[in-house]
Design a protein around this motif. Structure first.
Motif, mmCIF file in Angstrom:
data_model
loop_
_atom_site.group_PDB
_atom_site.id
_atom_site.type_symbol
_atom_site.label_atom_id
_atom_site.label_comp_id
_atom_site.label_asym_id
_atom_site.label_seq_id
_atom_site.Cartn_x
_atom_site.Cartn_y
_atom_site.Cartn_z
ATOM 1 N N VAL A 1 0.850 -1.191 0.000
ATOM 2 C CA VAL A 1 0.000 0.000 0.000
ATOM 3 C C VAL A 1 0.887 1.242 0.000
ATOM 4 O O VAL A 1 1.878 1.312 0.724
ATOM 5 C CB VAL A 1 -0.964 0.019 1.196
ATOM 6 N N VAL A 2 0.512 2.207 -0.831
ATOM 7 C CA VAL A 2 1.232 3.470 -0.973
ATOM 8 C C VAL A 2 0.303 4.568 -0.486
ATOM 9 O O VAL A 2 -0.788 4.756 -1.032
ATOM 10 C CB VAL A 2 1.627 3.719 -2.434
ATOM 11 N N PHE A 3 0.710 5.302 0.537
ATOM 12 C CA PHE A 3 -0.152 6.299 1.150
ATOM 13 C C PHE A 3 0.171 7.704 0.662
ATOM 14 O O PHE A 3 1.342 8.108 0.585
ATOM 15 C CB PHE A 3 0.000 6.280 2.669
ATOM 16 N N ASP A 4 -0.902 8.471 0.365
ATOM 17 C CA ASP A 4 -0.805 9.918 0.233
ATOM 18 C C ASP A 4 -1.992 10.537 0.961
ATOM 19 O O ASP A 4 -2.894 9.842 1.421
ATOM 20 C CB ASP A 4 -0.701 10.370 -1.236
ATOM 21 N N GLY A 5 -1.977 11.883 1.126
ATOM 22 C CA GLY A 5 -3.088 12.566 1.792
ATOM 23 C C GLY A 5 -2.692 13.148 3.135
ATOM 24 O O GLY A 5 -1.556 13.574 3.344
ATOM 25 N N GLY A 6 -3.613 13.165 4.078
ATOM 26 C CA GLY A 6 -3.346 13.831 5.341
ATOM 27 C C GLY A 6 -4.123 13.204 6.497
ATOM 28 O O GLY A 6 -5.000 12.387 6.279
ATOM 29 N N PHE A 7 -3.783 13.639 7.720
ATOM 30 C CA PHE A 7 -2.578 14.300 8.194
ATOM 31 C C PHE A 7 -1.457 13.269 8.317
ATOM 32 O O PHE A 7 -1.711 12.167 8.801
ATOM 33 C CB PHE A 7 -2.777 14.898 9.564
ATOM 34 N N THR A 8 -0.241 13.653 8.016
ATOM 35 C CA THR A 8 0.886 12.733 8.116
ATOM 36 C C THR A 8 1.022 12.165 9.518
ATOM 37 O O THR A 8 1.237 10.962 9.703
ATOM 38 C CB THR A 8 2.200 13.442 7.747
ATOM 39 N N ASP A 9 0.908 13.015 10.532
ATOM 40 C CA ASP A 9 1.125 12.608 11.917
ATOM 41 C C ASP A 9 -0.134 12.058 12.575
ATOM 42 O O ASP A 9 -0.109 11.704 13.755
ATOM 43 C CB ASP A 9 1.658 13.783 12.744
ATOM 44 N N CYS A 10 -1.214 11.955 11.821
ATOM 45 C CA CYS A 10 -2.477 11.506 12.394
ATOM 46 C C CYS A 10 -3.007 10.321 11.587
ATOM 47 O O CYS A 10 -2.645 9.173 11.852
ATOM 48 C CB CYS A 10 -3.464 12.671 12.420
ATOM 49 N N CYS A 11 -3.841 10.566 10.593
ATOM 50 C CA CYS A 11 -4.490 9.476 9.873
ATOM 51 C C CYS A 11 -3.530 8.675 9.003
ATOM 52 O O CYS A 11 -3.665 7.447 8.886
ATOM 53 C CB CYS A 11 -5.650 10.023 9.048
#
Length: 228
Positions: A158-168
């Motif tokens: 799985v490749v993640f993008d989006g937000g928040f980096t430090d949260c979701c």
């Protein structure tokens, strides 16, 4: 190939990470790129203004990924109208703790309410894309059917993008790792609460959960084949 380890670029042998790098067994997971985070309005119920500048770069990355046959899965927070998932039951912790840092959020009660404009996508979502629209808390995996969807498509990375980096994003990366997926987080296509927390989250990913890469390096590797 280039990865980032504790904020430092590092060349590592692609052969050491073959199981991370096959586009045929990979999906992109794009988290919470909806109006409830991205609207430029005082009524925005959970503002993430730093993520606005990655909307078009995320769109461009997704277009390239689609041409390579990599599925895009858009995940967003949606809560039942009436608040049974949150304010009318046991409220999500962030509602009480995040304002200690940022101050009161005037329209926070409207965040992610089903059927509201705040749940509308901001990034491009095409008919062939996959959607997970029942994220109730911080992880894209809980309590959604994302894991079932990925396993049914025989996805292992799985490749993640989006937000928040430090949260979701961070919560989702932990869950993905615990579920035994290979994890890649795209450092140029995620945004956190602020620079220090974003850096800390990416450093944690790089040490404990998977690979931190730039999107163009990943695309180039997918297109050309990663050198051994």
């Amino acid at each position: 190939m280039k990865v980032w380890v504790y904020e430092q670029p590092r060349e590592v042998p692609a052969a050491d990470f073959r199981d991370y790098l096959d586009p045929a067994t990979t999906a992109v997971i794009s988290i919470d790129m909806h109006r409830g985070h991205l609207e430029d309005s005082p009524d925005c119920p959970c503002p993430a203004p730093r993520a606005r500048d990655v909307v078009e770069p995320i769109n461009a990355f997704h277009r390239e990924a689609r041409t390579l046959g990599v599925p895009i899965v858009h995940v967003k927070s949606v809560l039942r109208a009436g608040g049974a998932d949150d304010l009318a039951g046991i409220p999500a912790a962030w509602r009480r703790t995040f304002p200690l840092h940022v101050g009161p959020i005037p329209n926070a009660a409207a965040h992610a309410i089903e059927g509201s404009p705040w749940t509308e996508w901001v990034t491009e979502v095409l008919p062939q894309d996959l959607r997970v629209e029942n994220k109730r808390r911080l992880s894209a995996f809980y309590p959604t059917d994302l894991d079932f969807l990925l396993r049914n498509q025989r996805i292992t990375t799985v490749v993640f993008d989006g937000g928040f980096t430090d949260c979701c994003v961070l919560n989702s990366a932990f869950d993905a790792n615990n579920l035994n997926y290979r994890v890649i987080v795209l450092r140029d296509l995620v945004r956190g609460t602020d620079d220090p927390l974003e850096s800390a989250a990416l450093s944690m990913v790089s040490l404990h959960l998977g690979l931190v890469m730039d999107s163009q390096d990943l695309l180039a590797g997918w297109k050309q084949g990663f050198e051994a």
